[in-house]
Design an enzyme around this catalytic site. Structure first.
Site, short mmCIF file in Angstrom:
data_model
loop_
_atom_site.label_atom_id
_atom_site.label_comp_id
_atom_site.label_asym_id
_atom_site.label_seq_id
_atom_site.Cartn_x
_atom_site.Cartn_y
_atom_site.Cartn_z
N HIS A 223 36.66 -39.03 1.96
CA HIS A 223 35.55 -38.27 1.39
C HIS A 223 35.70 -36.77 1.61
O HIS A 223 34.81 -35.98 1.31
CB HIS A 223 34.24 -38.78 2.03
CG HIS A 223 33.00 -38.43 1.28
ND1 HIS A 223 31.96 -37.72 1.84
CD2 HIS A 223 32.63 -38.69 0.01
CE1 HIS A 223 31.00 -37.57 0.95
NE2 HIS A 223 31.38 -38.14 -0.17
N ASP A 230 48.25 -20.70 1.50
CA ASP A 230 49.12 -19.83 2.30
C ASP A 230 48.76 -19.82 3.79
O ASP A 230 49.17 -18.90 4.51
CB ASP A 230 49.10 -18.39 1.75
CG ASP A 230 49.82 -18.28 0.41
OD1 ASP A 230 50.59 -19.20 0.08
OD2 ASP A 230 49.58 -17.29 -0.31
N ASP A 403 18.40 -22.97 15.41
CA ASP A 403 18.15 -21.91 16.39
C ASP A 403 18.88 -20.60 16.10
O ASP A 403 19.27 -19.89 17.04
CB ASP A 403 18.51 -22.41 17.80
CG ASP A 403 17.58 -23.53 18.28
OD1 ASP A 403 16.56 -23.76 17.62
OD2 ASP A 403 17.90 -24.16 19.30
#
Length: 478
Positions: A223, A230, A403
């Protein structure tokens, strides 16, 4: 010939078949029980095998076997990763994660071998057209290699545009490796990949299987959505390749473009997936990890999860970050089918006064997942968790922000399949600026949502509640 003590209509062959059938069902039940799984998941399989034994046996073969214990999906990351060293690529004294989240970063290093990578430039992408515009630009600039791994790569206008860009770069001499899930893309004709190979693209399916629909590994899907260009630029998130993700006005997804040392984690994961698919190891692997300067002070961890790992690491990390949240925790997911441990963690956080918000779509693209998901709402609402349903857009984003510091963006949904069966990959970002951007995205999406209120929710028809409760019994099997 008939058996005297049975009905005259029962022959010996029929009797033998019946005995074999009963023994098979009982044997399968014993296997399910003896694996000491989560009791809820065990009960779901027992119900299927008891009431639909013939169908249940077939489903258990394809979708129920515990390959984490059996090691049937055997990709030894620790063994392979010995050849991939980051030594010399990092500063000797990198900054540390904030003390409150230090245990999370240690957990991810121990259960996933996920190193802290510092100093990346990160763009949070919330619209498909922006992602594919940037991706095509980066592909055109590639000079050494392009590594691409997608769950779904559609044979449509967007898919063909990316495919043609890859073929062009391969013709120029750039190394192009393309990894795809061979079950999710069964509708893509073989000629699609043959054309790529003729142009010089090295194409490989993940977990090669002959007649995939007849193999038990069909349940273990790659999934992941990863691009590395590069060794300096990378992409990770929820968007596959296709017109749906690039142009649909109602499809809301989130992706990341990463530039800098954070790409090392994506590169290492891709190469391990590449080796595990049966392809040979690249020569001079060090050249795939070029030096990258520090663009910022942020820290991140690239964390793969799957049935091959020793632990359900993405589930462990999600439970841990719910526990660590002190002020707020905002979650977006297209499918909400939490394990019991995660469900209780969310309830505990809400009861502890943390502002926990869950955003889903009013209607997802899965008619059987929706009622099962809704069965969890009442208890969460009673604990004080806030649930928002987007009324128009399909929220396909898989994000968490907490937070004003921690952000999680990746491929893993908040459901049993992502935590236990699929090969997934998430990015854990420790940075205030990025967290505030993700928080702003969540609050902007809230403008299209309706909040589910407990009093109104409990007034829905009894038959809906019954359907939801029944579907919840089978949630661990979805």
């Amino acid at each position: 010939m008939n058996i005297p003590f049975l009905s005259n209509s029962v022959s010996i062959p029929e009797f033998i078949l019946w005995i074999v059938y009963v023994v098979t069902v009982i044997g399968t039940l014993l296997v399910v029980v003896s694996e000491n799984r989560n009791p809820i998941r065990t009960l779901a399989w027992v119900l299927v095998l008891v009431f639909l034994p013939a169908v249940g046996i077939v489903f258990f073969y394809f979708f129920g076997q515990n390959n984490r214990k059996k090691k049937a999906v055997s990709i030894n990351y620790k063994k392979l990763s010995k050849d991939i060293s980051f030594e010399g690529l990092f500063d000797k004294h990198p900054p540390k994660v904030q003390p409150n989240y230090e245990t999370l970063s240690v957990l991810l290093e121990r259960n996933s071998n996920a190193l802290l990578l510092q100093g990346s430039r990160v763009e949070v992408i919330t619209h498909g057209h922006r992602k594919f515009e940037l991706l095509l630009e980066d592909i055109e600039k590639a000079s050494h290699h392009i590594h691409m791994e997608y769950f779904i790569f559609q044979n449509d206008m967007t898919g063909k545009k990316i495919k043609e860009a890859l073929m062009r770069k391969a013709a120029e001499g750039v190394e192009v490796r393309f990894l795809y899930d061979n079950v999710a893309n069964t509708r893509v004709p073989p000629s699609f990949y043959k054309e790529m190979r003729r142009a010089g693209v090295i194409v490989s399916p993940f977990l090669k299987v002959f007649l995939p629909w007849l193999r038990s590994k069909v349940n273990y899907r790659n999934h992941r959505k990863v691009v590395v260009i590069d060794g300096k630029i990378g992409y990770i998130g929820g968007m596959n390749v296709g017109d749906t993700y690039a142009m649909s006005p109602i499809w809301r997804d989130t992706h990341l473009r990463i530039e800098g040392k954070g790409v090392y984690g994506l590169q290492a994961n891709f190469l391990l997936d590449w080796y595990s698919s049966g392809e040979k190891k690249v020569d001079n692997y060090v050249s795939y990890f070029p030096y990258c300067p520090n663009y910022s002070n942020n820290l991140l961890q690239i964390v793969p999860g799957g049935p091959d790992s020793a632990w359900p690491n993405l589930l462990q990390a999600t439970v841990r970050l719910v526990i660590l949240a002190k002020h707020y925790l905002y979650i977006q997911t297209p499918y909400f089918l939490p394990t019991d441990s995660l469900f209780q963690a969310l309830i505990s956080a809400a009861l502890a006064g943390v502002d926990v918000r869950l955003m889903v779509s009013r209607k997802s693209d899965s008619s059987y997942v929706d009622p099962a998901a809704k069965s969890y709402y009442a208890e969460l609402l009673r604990a004080g968790l806030k649930i928002y349903e987007h009324q128009q857009d399909f929220i396909h984003a898989k994000t968490i922000v907490s937070d004003d510091y921690l952000s999680v963006i990746g491929s893993a949904n908040m459901d049993f399949r992502s935590f236990e069966s699929n090969f997934e990959i998430n990015c854990y970002l420790y940075d205030t600026e990025i967290a505030r951007k993700n928080k702003a995205v969540f609050l902007e999406d809230m403008k299209g949502c309706s909040e589910i209120l407990l009093d109104e929710w409990e007034q829905r028809p009894w038959w809906k509640k019954m359907i939801e409760s029944v579907m919840r019994l089978f949630a661990p099997l979805f």
